[in-house]
Scaffold this active site. Structure first.
Site, PDB file in Angstrom:
ATOM      1  N   ASP A 110       0.860  -1.175   0.000  1.00 12.73           N
ATOM      2  CA  ASP A 110       0.000   0.000   0.000  1.00 12.73           C
ATOM      3  C   ASP A 110       0.897   1.226   0.000  1.00 12.73           C
ATOM      4  O   ASP A 110       2.053   1.157   0.396  1.00 12.73           O
ATOM      5  CB  ASP A 110      -0.924   0.007   1.218  1.00 12.73           C
ATOM      6  CG  ASP A 110      -2.170   0.857   0.978  1.00 12.73           C
ATOM      7  OD1 ASP A 110      -3.230   0.294   0.664  1.00 12.73           O
ATOM      8  OD2 ASP A 110      -2.068   2.101   1.084  1.00 12.73           O
ATOM      9  N   GLU A 155     -19.369  -5.933   1.660  1.00 11.78           N
ATOM     10  CA  GLU A 155     -18.784  -5.598   2.960  1.00 11.78           C
ATOM     11  C   GLU A 155     -19.598  -6.241   4.067  1.00 11.78           C
ATOM     12  O   GLU A 155     -20.823  -6.343   3.985  1.00 11.78           O
ATOM     13  CB  GLU A 155     -18.767  -4.081   3.138  1.00 11.78           C
ATOM     14  CG  GLU A 155     -17.705  -3.426   2.286  1.00 11.78           C
ATOM     15  CD  GLU A 155     -17.779  -1.916   2.366  1.00 11.78           C
ATOM     16  OE1 GLU A 155     -18.158  -1.386   3.419  1.00 11.78           O
ATOM     17  OE2 GLU A 155     -17.452  -1.282   1.349  1.00 11.78           O
ATOM     18  N   GLY A 169     -26.415   2.661  -0.445  1.00 17.49           N
ATOM     19  CA  GLY A 169     -25.240   3.525  -0.360  1.00 17.49           C
ATOM     20  C   GLY A 169     -24.026   2.630  -0.439  1.00 17.49           C
ATOM     21  O   GLY A 169     -24.087   1.541  -1.000  1.00 17.49           O
ATOM     22  N   ASN A 176     -23.924  -5.449 -10.415  1.00 13.56           N
ATOM     23  CA  ASN A 176     -24.234  -4.405  -9.441  1.00 13.56           C
ATOM     24  C   ASN A 176     -25.439  -3.575  -9.880  1.00 13.56           C
ATOM     25  O   ASN A 176     -26.301  -3.239  -9.067  1.00 13.56           O
ATOM     26  CB  ASN A 176     -23.015  -3.501  -9.229  1.00 13.56           C
ATOM     27  CG  ASN A 176     -22.102  -4.050  -8.142  1.00 13.56           C
ATOM     28  OD1 ASN A 176     -22.398  -5.079  -7.540  1.00 13.56           O
ATOM     29  ND2 ASN A 176     -21.005  -3.378  -7.905  1.00 13.56           N
ATOM     30  N   CYS A 197     -19.541   0.796  -3.273  1.00 12.06           N
ATOM     31  CA  CYS A 197     -19.630   0.211  -4.621  1.00 12.06           C
ATOM     32  C   CYS A 197     -20.796   0.756  -5.438  1.00 12.06           C
ATOM     33  O   CYS A 197     -20.595   1.309  -6.518  1.00 12.06           O
ATOM     34  CB  CYS A 197     -19.799  -1.300  -4.512  1.00 12.06           C
ATOM     35  SG  CYS A 197     -18.272  -2.141  -4.175  1.00 12.06           S
ATOM     36  N   ARG A 231     -19.383   5.531   3.540  1.00 10.39           N
ATOM     37  CA  ARG A 231     -19.316   6.173   2.231  1.00 10.39           C
ATOM     38  C   ARG A 231     -20.702   6.150   1.577  1.00 10.39           C
ATOM     39  O   ARG A 231     -21.350   5.114   1.502  1.00 10.39           O
ATOM     40  CB  ARG A 231     -18.288   5.465   1.343  1.00 10.39           C
ATOM     41  CG  ARG A 231     -16.859   5.865   1.718  1.00 10.39           C
ATOM     42  CD  ARG A 231     -15.844   5.140   0.901  1.00 10.39           C
ATOM     43  NE  ARG A 231     -15.649   3.772   1.367  1.00 10.39           N
ATOM     44  CZ  ARG A 231     -14.797   2.908   0.830  1.00 10.39           C
ATOM     45  NH1 ARG A 231     -14.085   3.261  -0.216  1.00 10.39           N
ATOM     46  NH2 ARG A 231     -14.657   1.694   1.323  1.00 10.39           N
TER      47      ARG A 231
END
Ligand code: UDX
Length: 445
Positions: A31, A152, A254, A205, A257, A324
């Site tokens: 990272d 998630e 929300g 999605n 993604c 997010r």
């Protein structure tokens, strides 16, 4: 067993790395944020994801973290790209700058590793990456698209027990090599061309979002007509052609993604000269859905100026600390704009950081104290018994707006609350006594 490099130690990168290590591989994760790498090296996990801590700890011997791209590439047979691809400001296109940095800064690679793109990218990205690799003299580096479908909060399980594994490759050998990595997982593998693999992710999605916006619109019509969307979804979902998933009406989707991927697909279509009408509607329905709670509160409380509202749950869904594009953020801003006082609670999100304009409370009790309404924004288990006497007595007005249809309306009403869910019939008992009085007052105009 293989040596694998992973670029990116975010949700996708860490879950991918830990899971690939669990499958027996040696994994080096890189990272660019020194703090993150230091924490990981100390054995700390910088994100909240159930099961991830355990998996990282269990496979610590097979996992290394570094800032150095050279260390990732050294001897690697696979290079997984797991960086984020957020929307570009104003245009909404996916920002591929982090992907490009990796391709451009890839050190001189020996051997013939396969670059595996897990990040969600617009269709056509693989072709461009392939061309860029070739231009850099890295023809010997293979390429495969292998989109992630992990949600998630259940990402580890989604990785280890996937519905399917999608692999797109230019060279069938590269596809076969990536497939072999997953040999011990019990899941169908679909090999295809790179463009199609990229589209599978965007289409999946978009389809899921369409289902949610669809059921949310059905919920809104249920409200207007007296039907109950929970029962409707149950009845609809039993049709095998439709299935029961992603039919929970609520305050809208929300997360990290859906919002960005919907914009990316919309712009991908637009940039290719196609107006994706249905997707535009799906996005717009969702924006309106997040705001409908305000109307519900106003129906019960009149003007919201000076009213105290408890927002229960800040994460975009239960089981994650991710806020997010969370509906809670839109709701808090709208409430504050209307002059309401917002008291917020969440069991894992640090509300002081993400919602400084609200009063963040450490307990549900504290959040509802003196509140004119409690709004369930995230379906946390801790809220399942919200409709209890202790809570009612703490509130100034016993009103629950259940943005996730988490509670049993009959039980909430029996416990003395005025209750309103999403797409569920309203009972006459849901009108707060003072609202009735106000409605009875003779008009002065
Ligand atoms: C999603 C996809 O599920 C995953 O495959 C992809 O890789 C990334 O995007 P995630 O955003 O983590 O995963 O969460 P998910 O559980 O899919 O929920 C997305 C949003 O939809 C949440 O805001 C959730 O609250 C909402 N949702 C979901 C509904 O409102 N109703 C539903 O029935 C299901």
């Amino acid at each position: 067993m293989s040596r694998i490099g992973v670029f990116g130690a975010g949700y996708v990168g860490l879950v991918t790395a830990a899971s690939l290590a669990e499958l027996g591989n040696d994994v080096v994760v890189r990272d660019v944020v020194p703090e993150k790498v230091e924490r990981l090296l100390r054995g700390e996990v910088p994100i909240f994801e159930p099961g991830l801590d355990e998996l990282l700890a269990k496979n610590a011997e097979r996992l290394t973290f570094t800032l150095d791209a050279g260390e990732v590439v050294d001897g690697a047979e696979f290079l997984f790209v797991c960086v984020d691809t957020p929307p570009v400001a104003y245009s909404g296109d996916a920002d591929l700058s982090r992907v490009w940095t990796i391709v451009e800064e890839l050190p001189n690679v020996e051997g013939n590793p396969v670059l595996v793109l897990k990040s969600t990218v617009p269709v056509g990205t693989g072709e461009k990456v392939r061309a860029a690799l070739d231009q850099r003299g890295l023809e010997h580096v293979g390429y495969a698209s292998n989109p992630e479908f992990t949600a998630e909060g259940r990402a580890v399980r989604d990785f280890m027990e996937p519905d399917r594994i999608v692999i797109g490759a230019f060279d069938p050998d590269d596809g076969e090599r990536v497939e072999a990595l997953y040999a011990s997982l019990d899941a169908p593998v679909v090999q295809m061309d790179v463009n199609s693999a990229e589209m599978v992710k965007l289409a999946s999605n978009a389809f899921l979002m369409t289902r949610i916006s669809f059921i949310n619109e059905i919920a809104n019509v249920c409200e207007a007509t007296g039907a109950d969307v929970v029962r409707v979804a149950e009845g609809v979902g039993l049709d095998k052609r439709l299935g029961p998933h992603f039919l929970r009406a609520g305050v809208g989707w929300g997360g990290s993604c859906f919002p960005k991927d919907s914009l990316a697909l919309k712009q991908l279509a637009a940039n290719s000269g196609y107006h994706f009408q249905l997707l535009n509607a799906v996005i717009e329905v969702n924006e309106l859905q997040k705001r409908r709670v305000i109307g519900k509160l106003e129906r019960h409380l009149g003007k919201l100026r000076g009213k105290r509202v408890a927002l229960l749950g800040l994460a975009f869904k239960a089981g994650t600390d991710d806020t997010r594009e969370a509906p809670s953020l839109v709701l808090a801003s709208r409430l504050i704009a209307e002059g309401a006082e917002v008291r917020a609670w969440d069991p894992v999100v640090d509300g002081k950081q993400v919602m400084p304009q609200a009063e963040f409370c450490m307990t549900v009790q504290d959040a509802v104290r003196g509140a004119d309404a409690a709004v369930i924004v995230t379906e946390w288990d801790e809220l399942r018994d919200l409709a209890r006497r202790e809570i009612r007595e703490l509130m100034a007005r016993p009103l629950i707006v259940d943005g996730r249809n988490l509670l049993d309306p009959a039980q909430a009403r029996a416990a003395g609350f005025a209750y309103e869910g999403i797409g569920r019939p309203v009972s006459p008992s849901d009108v707060l006594p003072e609202r009735l009085e106000r409605d009875r007052e003779p008009s002065t105009s």
